[in-house]
Design a protein around this motif. Structure first.
Motif, short mmCIF file in Angstrom:
data_model
loop_
_atom_site.label_atom_id
_atom_site.label_comp_id
_atom_site.label_asym_id
_atom_site.label_seq_id
_atom_site.Cartn_x
_atom_site.Cartn_y
_atom_site.Cartn_z
N CYS A 146 40.62 59.42 27.20
CA CYS A 146 40.52 57.99 26.93
C CYS A 146 41.65 57.18 27.56
N ASP A 147 42.37 57.77 28.51
CA ASP A 147 43.47 57.04 29.16
C ASP A 147 42.98 55.74 29.80
N ASP A 148 41.78 55.78 30.41
CA ASP A 148 41.23 54.56 31.02
C ASP A 148 40.92 53.50 29.95
N ALA A 149 40.49 53.93 28.78
CA ALA A 149 40.22 52.99 27.68
C ALA A 149 41.51 52.37 27.18
N CYS A 150 42.58 53.15 27.16
CA CYS A 150 43.89 52.62 26.75
C CYS A 150 44.38 51.59 27.77
N SER A 151 44.20 51.90 29.06
CA SER A 151 44.61 50.97 30.12
C SER A 151 43.82 49.68 30.06
N LEU A 152 42.50 49.80 29.87
CA LEU A 152 41.66 48.60 29.79
C LEU A 152 42.01 47.79 28.55
N GLY A 153 42.23 48.46 27.43
CA GLY A 153 42.63 47.77 26.21
C GLY A 153 43.93 47.01 26.38
N LYS A 154 44.86 47.63 27.08
CA LYS A 154 46.15 46.98 27.33
C LYS A 154 45.96 45.76 28.23
N GLU A 155 45.16 45.94 29.27
CA GLU A 155 44.88 44.83 30.20
C GLU A 155 44.23 43.66 29.46
N LEU A 156 43.29 43.96 28.58
CA LEU A 156 42.56 42.92 27.85
C LEU A 156 43.27 42.52 26.55
N GLN A 157 44.34 43.23 26.20
CA GLN A 157 45.12 42.98 24.98
C GLN A 157 44.26 43.04 23.71
N VAL A 158 43.56 44.18 23.59
CA VAL A 158 42.71 44.42 22.42
C VAL A 158 43.26 45.63 21.65
N PRO A 159 43.89 45.38 20.50
CA PRO A 159 44.37 46.51 19.71
C PRO A 159 43.21 47.34 19.15
N VAL A 160 43.50 48.60 18.89
CA VAL A 160 42.49 49.53 18.39
C VAL A 160 41.74 48.95 17.20
N TYR A 161 42.46 48.40 16.22
CA TYR A 161 41.79 47.92 15.00
C TYR A 161 40.79 46.80 15.29
N LYS A 162 41.02 46.02 16.34
CA LYS A 162 40.05 44.98 16.70
C LYS A 162 38.87 45.57 17.45
N PHE A 163 39.14 46.56 18.30
CA PHE A 163 38.06 47.21 19.04
C PHE A 163 37.05 47.85 18.09
N VAL A 164 37.52 48.44 17.00
CA VAL A 164 36.63 49.12 16.06
C VAL A 164 36.38 48.30 14.79
N LYS A 165 36.53 47.00 14.89
CA LYS A 165 36.38 46.11 13.72
C LYS A 165 35.08 46.36 12.96
N ASP A 166 33.96 46.32 13.66
CA ASP A 166 32.66 46.49 12.99
C ASP A 166 32.56 47.84 12.28
N ALA A 167 33.09 48.87 12.93
CA ALA A 167 33.04 50.21 12.33
C ALA A 167 33.95 50.31 11.11
N LEU A 168 35.13 49.68 11.18
CA LEU A 168 36.02 49.67 10.01
C LEU A 168 35.38 48.93 8.85
N ILE A 169 34.69 47.84 9.14
CA ILE A 169 33.98 47.10 8.09
C ILE A 169 32.84 47.95 7.54
N ARG A 170 32.12 48.64 8.42
CA ARG A 170 31.04 49.52 7.99
C ARG A 170 31.58 50.61 7.06
N LYS A 171 32.74 51.14 7.38
CA LYS A 171 33.32 52.24 6.61
C LYS A 171 33.97 51.78 5.31
N PHE A 172 34.80 50.71 5.40
CA PHE A 172 35.62 50.32 4.26
C PHE A 172 35.27 48.98 3.64
#
Length: 189
Positions: A146-172
């Motif tokens: 997932c190194d490319d996903a980390c690079s893209l996330g950094k470029e777009l400035q999207v923290p992990v918790y925002k990327f998986v927002k819908d899933a975190l809401i689904r879970k918790f």
């Protein structure tokens, strides 16, 4: 780490950036690894219930494994997980014409054939949740594929918790996620 209700959350989900870059990795998280996708107890019943509807989306080798092993198996860690084809890809994986791994369950969901999207662990990735008797640990799982996903996330400035927002809401739940956002604001101050 900090506590939210009955969860202990790693600050890494706030501190690290992530946006799936499927054109770079080709869905390797569904193909590589030593185990299938983690499943919650109630998801095992869902997989049984939807199998006949999802079956037309699956590859013949996947169907053969499911018909031999079942729609889910107990992993080496004693937890439920999806079976694997040839000890590699998840049985629910399909591949498009470019060789990109996709989820047969999610394709059936998009087509309106089933109501269930896919296992929550898949939607949560790179967040992994480990359930203990008194609490759940919410952690960031760093994997070289997932190194490319980390690079893209950094470029777009999207923290992990925002990327998986819908899933975190689904879970918790939505209230839990609002609390998480409050903690993030406090940490940023």
């Amino acid at each position: 780490m900090f506590q939210l209700g009955k969860t202990i959350v790693s600050e890494e989900i706030i501190e690290n950036d992530f946006v799936c870059n499927i054109s770079a990795c080709k869905g390797a998280c569904c193909v590589e690894g030593e185990a299938g996708a983690p499943l919650e107890d109630e998801e095992t019943g869902i997989l049984k219930d939807i199998y006949d509807k999802v079956k037309p989306y699956l590859r013949p080798e996947s169907i053969a494994v499911i018909e031999e092993q079942g729609t889910f198996v107990k992993g080496l860690d004693g937890e439920w997980e999806t079976p694997l084809v040839n000890g590699a890809e998840c049985v629910y994986v399909t591949f498009d014409e470019k060789g990109v791994a996709m989820c047969g369950i999610e394709q059936a969901h998009r087509d309106g054939v089933v109501d269930w999207k896919k296992p929550v662990s898949c939607e949560l990735y790179p967040v992994r949740v480990k359930q203990y008797s008194e609490f759940a640990a919410v952690n960031y799982h760093k994997w070289h594929i997932c190194d490319d996903a980390c690079s893209l996330g950094k470029e777009l400035q999207v923290p992990v918790y925002k990327f998986v927002k819908d899933a975190l809401i689904r879970k918790f739940g939505a209230d839990w996620y609002k609390e998480l956002e409050s903690v993030v604001k406090q940490l940023e101050e």
